[in-house]
Design an enzyme around this catalytic site. Structure first.
Site, mmCIF file in Angstrom:
data_model
loop_
_atom_site.group_PDB
_atom_site.id
_atom_site.type_symbol
_atom_site.label_atom_id
_atom_site.label_comp_id
_atom_site.label_asym_id
_atom_site.label_seq_id
_atom_site.Cartn_x
_atom_site.Cartn_y
_atom_site.Cartn_z
ATOM 1 N N LYS A 126 0.763 -1.081 -0.070
ATOM 2 C CA LYS A 126 0.109 0.000 -0.161
ATOM 3 C C LYS A 126 0.850 1.280 -0.156
ATOM 4 O O LYS A 126 0.308 2.499 -0.476
ATOM 5 C CB LYS A 126 -0.885 0.252 1.100
ATOM 6 C CG LYS A 126 -0.281 0.373 2.545
ATOM 7 C CD LYS A 126 -1.618 0.711 3.450
ATOM 8 C CE LYS A 126 -1.221 1.086 4.901
ATOM 9 N NZ LYS A 126 -0.401 0.192 5.691
ATOM 10 N N HIS A 173 2.367 -3.638 14.706
ATOM 11 C CA HIS A 173 2.714 -2.437 14.079
ATOM 12 C C HIS A 173 2.873 -1.404 15.183
ATOM 13 O O HIS A 173 1.640 -0.830 15.495
ATOM 14 C CB HIS A 173 1.702 -2.210 13.168
ATOM 15 C CG HIS A 173 2.436 -1.131 11.724
ATOM 16 N ND1 HIS A 173 2.917 -0.031 12.304
ATOM 17 C CD2 HIS A 173 2.629 -1.393 10.688
ATOM 18 C CE1 HIS A 173 3.408 0.614 11.172
ATOM 19 N NE2 HIS A 173 3.252 -0.290 10.074
ATOM 20 N N GLU A 206 7.232 -5.900 8.079
ATOM 21 C CA GLU A 206 6.270 -5.112 6.898
ATOM 22 C C GLU A 206 6.807 -3.908 6.589
ATOM 23 O O GLU A 206 5.742 -2.939 6.817
ATOM 24 C CB GLU A 206 4.850 -5.419 7.234
ATOM 25 C CG GLU A 206 4.576 -6.822 7.422
ATOM 26 C CD GLU A 206 3.123 -6.752 8.034
ATOM 27 O OE1 GLU A 206 2.343 -5.741 8.661
ATOM 28 O OE2 GLU A 206 2.461 -7.928 8.574
HETATM 29 C C1 LIG Z 1 0.675 0.291 6.437
HETATM 30 C C2 LIG Z 1 1.110 -1.062 7.055
HETATM 31 C C3 LIG Z 1 2.639 -1.353 6.821
HETATM 32 C C4 LIG Z 1 3.628 -0.267 6.464
HETATM 33 O O1 LIG Z 1 3.895 0.452 7.471
HETATM 34 P P1 LIG Z 1 5.144 1.801 7.441
HETATM 35 O O2 LIG Z 1 4.964 2.466 8.468
HETATM 36 O O3 LIG Z 1 4.997 2.178 6.103
HETATM 37 O O4 LIG Z 1 6.684 0.981 7.342
HETATM 38 C C5 LIG Z 1 2.786 -2.474 7.383
HETATM 39 N N1 LIG Z 1 1.811 -3.327 7.802
HETATM 40 C C6 LIG Z 1 0.675 -3.308 7.958
HETATM 41 C C7 LIG Z 1 -0.298 -3.890 8.491
HETATM 42 C C8 LIG Z 1 0.181 -2.043 7.444
HETATM 43 O O5 LIG Z 1 -1.104 -1.591 7.468
#
Ligand SMILES: *Cc1c(COP(=O)(O)O)cnc(C)c1O
Length: 385
Positions: free
Chosen positions: A52, A180, A256
């Site tokens: 994304k 996250h 991620e």
């Molecule tokens: C958006 C998202 C990410 C990426 O996050 P960054 O801050 O860009 O590294 C990773 N995991 C999930 C589940 C997300 O929704």
């Protein structure tokens, strides 16, 4: 040591002449450097690029060739990757709330692992994809992050055990935990706290006979933000890596990253197309705005740097986009040199959560994207590629 992606004033001028503006210049070499940096400092981490952040095919392909896996959240992202020859075994479905048709799409694509953070989702998963692998996403408080994803996602730590047991009783393959800490997390504490908390949950799961095997530490890894101090990313990665070795020496680790991989790999060249003096301020109208690449100002809360290559006294001005909507104001009270119609501005580090959320509102096309490393024969540039 390879040089960071850089465009000189001459490059900017030549590129604008050749390709027109607004123009996005992408460096696939910078994508590779970012990926390799993460891998170098956290060698155990199995990287799942968060599509994304920037789904551009050239970024995805570059990562595919480096052996990366991917974090997907929708049918569209799954189809895009499938069409590029990426198998479901290299994808994790990281969206904790999924429509039934997306679970079916994911199953057909061969995706084995899914995030969940609620009982209804576990029941849905068990019904639509019996026996699928699940990771329970844990909510982590981190007010320091620029974008706190935990307002929307994650199960309270106190509820995690109940969800793990529920998933097991539903016949799902209870594979591990995910978190996250929020996007643009500039401190390592949030990761360390989350890792420790998850260790406790892994131990507790063990007492219930569940042998969790995967920890997904999410994304959030920061890039330098305008007006902020330089980030020592190597120190952040090293301390996360040490914590992983201490608390999870023999568990499979996933991450991620989105922003860290693509944020610094794209620059925007935009042109001043109009100028007005209103309410005692200069207003500069650019050929790119809030509905285009600068959508990151709204959705990503990002304050982009505008480089004019002019060495003059700073004033405070308003920057607006080209559309006829009064909402299309990019920056107010932004420090800048005085600008004129036709001046070019270079906007660095605009690769994440920017073009991904751009629209064609009011008939303005999305900014064209060119790849810096593929320009060698097309145009005479300042810097050898
Ligand atoms: C958006 C998202 C990410 C990426 O996050 P960054 O801050 O860009 O590294 C990773 N995991 C999930 C589940 C997300 O929704």
């Amino acid at each position: 040591m390879q040089k960071e992606f850089h465009l000189s004033q001459t490059d900017v001028k030549r590129l604008a002449e050749q390709f027109g503006t607004p123009l996005l210049v992408m460096s696939v070499e910078q994508v590779k450097r970012n990926y390799r940096t993460l891998k170098e400092f956290m060698p155990r981490v199995n990287i799942h690029y968060a599509v994304k952040a920037n789904p551009d095919e050239r970024i995805v392909r570059t990562l595919k060739d480096l052996g990366s896996c991917f974090d997907v959240a929708s049918d569209g992202e799954i189809f895009q990757l499938q069409e590029m020859g990426i198998g479901g075994d290299r994808m994790v479905f990281a969206n904790p709330i999924k429509p039934v048709h997306s679970i079916e799409t994911a199953g057909q694509a061969g995706i084995s692992y899914y995030m969940v953070d609620s009982e209804p989702e576990i029941e849905k998963m068990a019904r639509v994809a019996p026996g699928a692998g699940v990771l329970v996403r844990v909510r982590m408080q981190n007010p320091e992050a620029l974008i706190d994803l935990n307002k929307k996602f994650g199960a309270e730590p106190a509820d995690v055990m109940r969800l793990l047991l529920k998933a097991r009783d539903c016949g799902l393959d209870v594979a591990g935990l995910a978190f996250h800490v929020g996007s643009q997390a500039t401190q390592h504490h949030a990761y360390l706290n989350a890792i420790k908390l998850c260790r406790g949950l892994f131990d507790e799961a063990m007492t219930h006979g569940m042998n969790l095997r995967i920890l997904d530490i999410g994304g959030g890894f920061p890039i330098r933000a305008p007006g902020s101090e330089k980030i020592n990313i190597q120190a952040i990665f090293s301390s996360i890596n040490n914590a992983l070795d201490e608390y999870f020496p023999s568990i499979e680790i996933w991450a991620e990253p989105g922003r860290f991989i693509c944020g610094t790999a794209v620059k925007l060249i935009t042109r001043v197309i109009g100028k007005q003096h209103r309410d005692n301020q200069d207003w500069y109208f650019l050929d790119e705005g809030i509905y285009g690449t600068f959508s990151g100002v709204i959705f990503d809360h990002w304050d982009y740097e505008l480089l004019s290559f002019k060495d003059e006294p700073l004033i405070s001005a308003t920057f607006a986009g080209p559309s006829c909507d009064s909402f299309d104001v990019i920056f107010r009270e932004k420090e800048t040199v005085r600008l004129d119609v036709d001046d070019l501005l270079l906007v660095p580090d605009i690769g994440s959560y920017s073009s991904a959320s751009a629209t064609t509102f009011n008939g303005f096309s999305k900014a064209k994207v060119i790849v810096w490393e593929q320009l060698g024969d097309v145009i005479q540039l300042d810097t050898a590629v």
